[in-house]
Design an enzyme around this catalytic site. Structure first.
Site, PDB file in Angstrom:
ATOM      1  N   ARG A   1     -45.990   2.093  -1.429  1.00 17.82           N
ATOM      2  CA  ARG A   1     -47.167   2.040  -0.549  1.00 17.82           C
ATOM      3  C   ARG A   1     -47.344   3.378   0.160  1.00 17.82           C
ATOM      4  NH1 ARG A   1     -42.842  -0.256   2.516  1.00 17.82           N
ATOM      5  NH2 ARG A   1     -42.310   1.236   4.167  1.00 17.82           N
TER       6      ARG A   1
ATOM      7  N   HIS B   1     -33.261  -0.061  12.614  1.00 25.51           N
ATOM      8  CA  HIS B   1     -34.033   0.093  11.391  1.00 25.51           C
ATOM      9  C   HIS B   1     -35.521   0.299  11.627  1.00 25.51           C
ATOM     10  CE1 HIS B   1     -30.425  -0.579   9.223  1.00 25.51           C
ATOM     11  NE2 HIS B   1     -30.224  -1.737   9.816  1.00 25.51           N
TER      12      HIS B   1
ATOM     13  N   LYS C   1     -34.480  -4.981  -5.186  1.00 21.42           N
ATOM     14  CA  LYS C   1     -33.688  -3.758  -4.998  1.00 21.42           C
ATOM     15  C   LYS C   1     -32.587  -3.599  -6.045  1.00 21.42           C
ATOM     16  CE  LYS C   1     -36.320  -3.280  -1.487  1.00 21.42           C
ATOM     17  NZ  LYS C   1     -37.524  -2.456  -1.639  1.00 21.42           N
TER      18      LYS C   1
ATOM     19  N   GLU D   1     -23.126  -2.309  -2.274  1.00 16.69           N
ATOM     20  CA  GLU D   1     -23.120  -0.849  -2.389  1.00 16.69           C
ATOM     21  C   GLU D   1     -22.000  -0.305  -1.514  1.00 16.69           C
ATOM     22  OE1 GLU D   1     -26.689   1.184  -1.210  1.00 16.69           O
ATOM     23  OE2 GLU D   1     -27.751   0.605  -3.020  1.00 16.69           O
TER      24      GLU D   1
HETATM   25  C1  MV4 Z   1     -27.114   2.357   3.324  1.00 16.70           C
HETATM   26  C2  MV4 Z   1     -26.402   3.033   4.329  1.00 16.70           C
HETATM   27  C3  MV4 Z   1     -25.166   3.526   3.988  1.00 16.70           C
HETATM   28  N1  MV4 Z   1     -24.665   3.347   2.749  1.00 16.70           N
HETATM   29  N2  MV4 Z   1     -26.596   2.206   2.103  1.00 16.70           N
HETATM   30  C4  MV4 Z   1     -30.625   0.679   6.058  1.00 16.70           C
HETATM   31  C5  MV4 Z   1     -31.959   0.157   5.638  1.00 16.70           C
HETATM   32  C6  MV4 Z   1     -32.047   0.270   4.179  1.00 16.70           C
HETATM   33  N3  MV4 Z   1     -33.298   0.826   3.736  1.00 16.70           N
HETATM   34  C7  MV4 Z   1     -30.907   1.119   3.782  1.00 16.70           C
HETATM   35  N4  MV4 Z   1     -30.060   1.304   4.917  1.00 16.70           N
HETATM   36  C8  MV4 Z   1     -28.863   1.896   4.783  1.00 16.70           C
HETATM   37  N5  MV4 Z   1     -28.315   1.826   3.559  1.00 16.70           N
HETATM   38  C9  MV4 Z   1     -25.396   2.681   1.843  1.00 16.70           C
HETATM   39  N6  MV4 Z   1     -24.868   2.477   0.629  1.00 16.70           N
HETATM   40  C10 MV4 Z   1     -26.944   3.141   5.590  1.00 16.70           C
HETATM   41  C11 MV4 Z   1     -28.169   2.551   5.834  1.00 16.70           C
HETATM   42  C12 MV4 Z   1     -28.614   2.640   7.181  1.00 16.70           C
HETATM   43  C13 MV4 Z   1     -29.700   3.390   7.539  1.00 16.70           C
HETATM   44  C14 MV4 Z   1     -30.460   4.031   6.583  1.00 16.70           C
HETATM   45  C15 MV4 Z   1     -31.535   4.778   6.949  1.00 16.70           C
HETATM   46  C16 MV4 Z   1     -31.856   4.888   8.284  1.00 16.70           C
HETATM   47  C17 MV4 Z   1     -31.145   4.239   9.250  1.00 16.70           C
HETATM   48  C18 MV4 Z   1     -30.049   3.482   8.888  1.00 16.70           C
HETATM   49  C19 MV4 Z   1     -29.324   2.847   9.875  1.00 16.70           C
HETATM   50  C20 MV4 Z   1     -28.267   2.099   9.517  1.00 16.70           C
HETATM   51  C21 MV4 Z   1     -27.903   1.991   8.174  1.00 16.70           C
END
Ligand code: MV4
Length: 502
Positions: free
Chosen positions: A293, A236, A116, A201
């Protein structure tokens, strides 16, 4: 075209891929574990081979066995589906070495997006906006990260470079708590991915999770199929996806779409992929990661574009050009997908196992069910609890919601508990109806208990109980003799009647 495709997966996605092959006139090979001898994908395929015991590590993750079967059955391509071997660069490479087409991206693209931190660095160079954070690749020490953190600002997130799915992710509110959280994030990442490396981040609060579907061929054509709104998740795990998102207009869709195309081109991407973005309240969007994917939720995009994504995957893996140019991609109506999981929404979404004794699938206009189970099939704890995807299409979002309500009402599954009541409650929630939700909605603002209380109509329940009690009383006072329940046969009755009237 290919003559024979091996499907290296199970469940609904294996069935979905086999269906695409059928329509293209391609023969199919299924592989299965001991728990899946009677699974639907085994029945649908032209040939099927046993991999080994139920645990994934001994069956669906055995790349060596799968490739042996591919060779023996003379398959000319392998489709990995999602999960299992789908994002393993070594598997994609091993297929190529054997002269078998991997229906997915090349190893270098999987690797570039799999790390990532490397993915961030790569797309930054291509001019794709990312959340402010660390931009170095390779292992950063705790000291380096602690120096960098105040420049990024708090609150921030520690994320695993090997990550995805929120594993090894920690929210940090201040510098003081950071050393402890770094340690626990690294430990979790190490045990989940065998790699404890992390990056930072800035935390984007109250954002939506928007992803753009990409299709790319080997001739340099890359197109996007618009977005999916995937903010409704719990721990998630996505629970519901829709297309389009109520947060995007045509202009923003085109902007994010072309940025997603840039990100895909930055890693020389081929086949189907998804670019994940966070979209904040001010419509700023930031690249999060790329999924290299086919995704679970691809059907909502198929419903609004009319494009069969799996068929396009097979086409481009064969070296053909995409069937569509960007200007030919048209969006029509609205689609919603509910993931139907074998889990108990009234008991903390605990997985529910057992044999499905009865199942009635919703059908009718605008309804699609992708499933890998049927009555008589046993749900084991070995794999993902998702047993079906219920997908609807409507001319508008409101029509799609009404249709989803109707379809959820028709759906009957007996034998295991499912999250259908959760989806029904969600369909009645005002925030969902208004399209006003972000990634925290399910966990922070949604409760099955409250929803049940406000929905339950005690007068109705009292009336039903009174009717049942009255019915039982009546049953007790009269013994009703039904036809054929008499102890004497009809022939004897006729005989007696005739003797009496002689
Ligand atoms: C984040 C975020 C807020 N700010 N990055 C969660 C899984 C991963 N794919 C990325 N995720 C997140 N990254 C920053 N800089 C919040 C999340 C996140 C989230 C993202 C998508 C769907 C549900 C979520 C639930 C909690 C946190």
């Amino acid at each position: 075209m290919f003559k024979k495709v091996l499907v290296a997966n199970r469940g609904e996605i294996a069935v979905r891929i086999i269906r695409a092959c059928r329509e293209l006139g391609i023969e199919t090979v299924a592989v299965y574990s001991e728990a899946d001898r009677r699974a639907l994908h085994v029945r649908y395929a032209d040939e099927a081979y046993l991999l080994g015991p139920a645990p994934s590590r001994e069956s669906y993750l055995r790349a060596d066995k799968i490739l042996n079967i591919a060779r023996k059955s003379e398959a000319d391509a392998v489709h990995p589906g999602y999960g299992f071997l789908a994002e393993r660069e070594d598997f994609s490479a091993a297929c190529a070495d054997l002269g078998i087409a991997f229906i997915g991206p090349k190893p270098s693209s999987i690797a570039a997006m799999g790390d990532k931190a490397e993915a961030r660095a790569t797309v930054i160079k291509a001019g794709v906006p990312v959340v402010p954070g660390t931009e170095d690749v390779g292992n950063m020490t705790n000291e380096e990260l602690l120096t960098k953190a105040p420049q990024i600002g708090f609150p921030l997130l520690i994320k695993a470079t090997a990550g995805g799915g929120g594993k090894g992710m920690r929210e940090v509110k201040s510098l003081e708590e950071m050393p402890t959280l770094l340690q626990s994030a690294r430990r979790e990442a190490e045990s989940a991915f065998g790699d404890g490396n992390v990056y930072l981040e800035k935390l984007v609060e109250g954002a939506r999770h928007i992803e753009i579907q990409i299709l790319a061929d080997t001739h340099g054509n890359v197109i996007h199929l618009g977005e999916r709104e995937c903010s409704l998740q719990r721990r998630h795990q996505k629970l519901l996806e829709e297309a389009p998102s109520s947060a995007l207009d045509d202009e923003l869709r085109e902007k994010m779409g072309s940025v997603a195309v840039k990100a895909a081109k930055a890693v020389d991407y081929v086949n189907a992929g998804t670019i994940e973005f966070l979209l904040d309240k001010d419509n700023n969007y930031y690249f999060l990661e790329m999924n290299t994917r086919l995704q679970v939720e691809h059907p909502v995009t198929e419903m609004v574009t009319g494009i069969d994504i799996v068929k396009e995957q097979i086409r481009v893996a064969r070296g053909r050009s995409l069937s569509y140019e960007q200007h030919e991609v048209k969006f029509n109506g609205h689609s919603i997908e509910c993931r139907i999981n074998a889990e108990d929404p009234y008991n903390n979404f605990l997985p529910s196992t057992g044999r499905i004794t009865h199942s009635l699938l919703p059908t009718g206009p605008g309804v699609r069910v992708d499933t890998g189970v049927y009555p008589g099939f046993e749900i084991t704890p070995f794999y993902d609890p998702m047993i079906a995807k219920l997908i609807v299409w409507g001319e508008t979002r409101a029509q799609a919601i009404l249709r989803m309500r109707r379809a959820l009402e028709e759906y009957r599954i007996v034998g295991v508990r499912t999250n259908i009541p959760f989806h029904q409650t969600l369909m009645d929630s005002h925030r969902f109806m208004g399209g006003q939700y972000d990634t925290r909605f399910v966990e922070e603002r949604f409760s099955m208990e409250e929803a049940e209380e406000s929905r339950q109509n005690y007068d109705d329940i009292a009336a039903i109980l009174a009717t049942m009690v009255a019915h039982r009383e009546t049953e007790r006072s009269s013994h009703i003799v039904q036809r054929n329940e008499r102890d004497t046969s009809n022939w004897k009755w006729v005989g007696r009647w005739e003797r009496m009237h002689r």
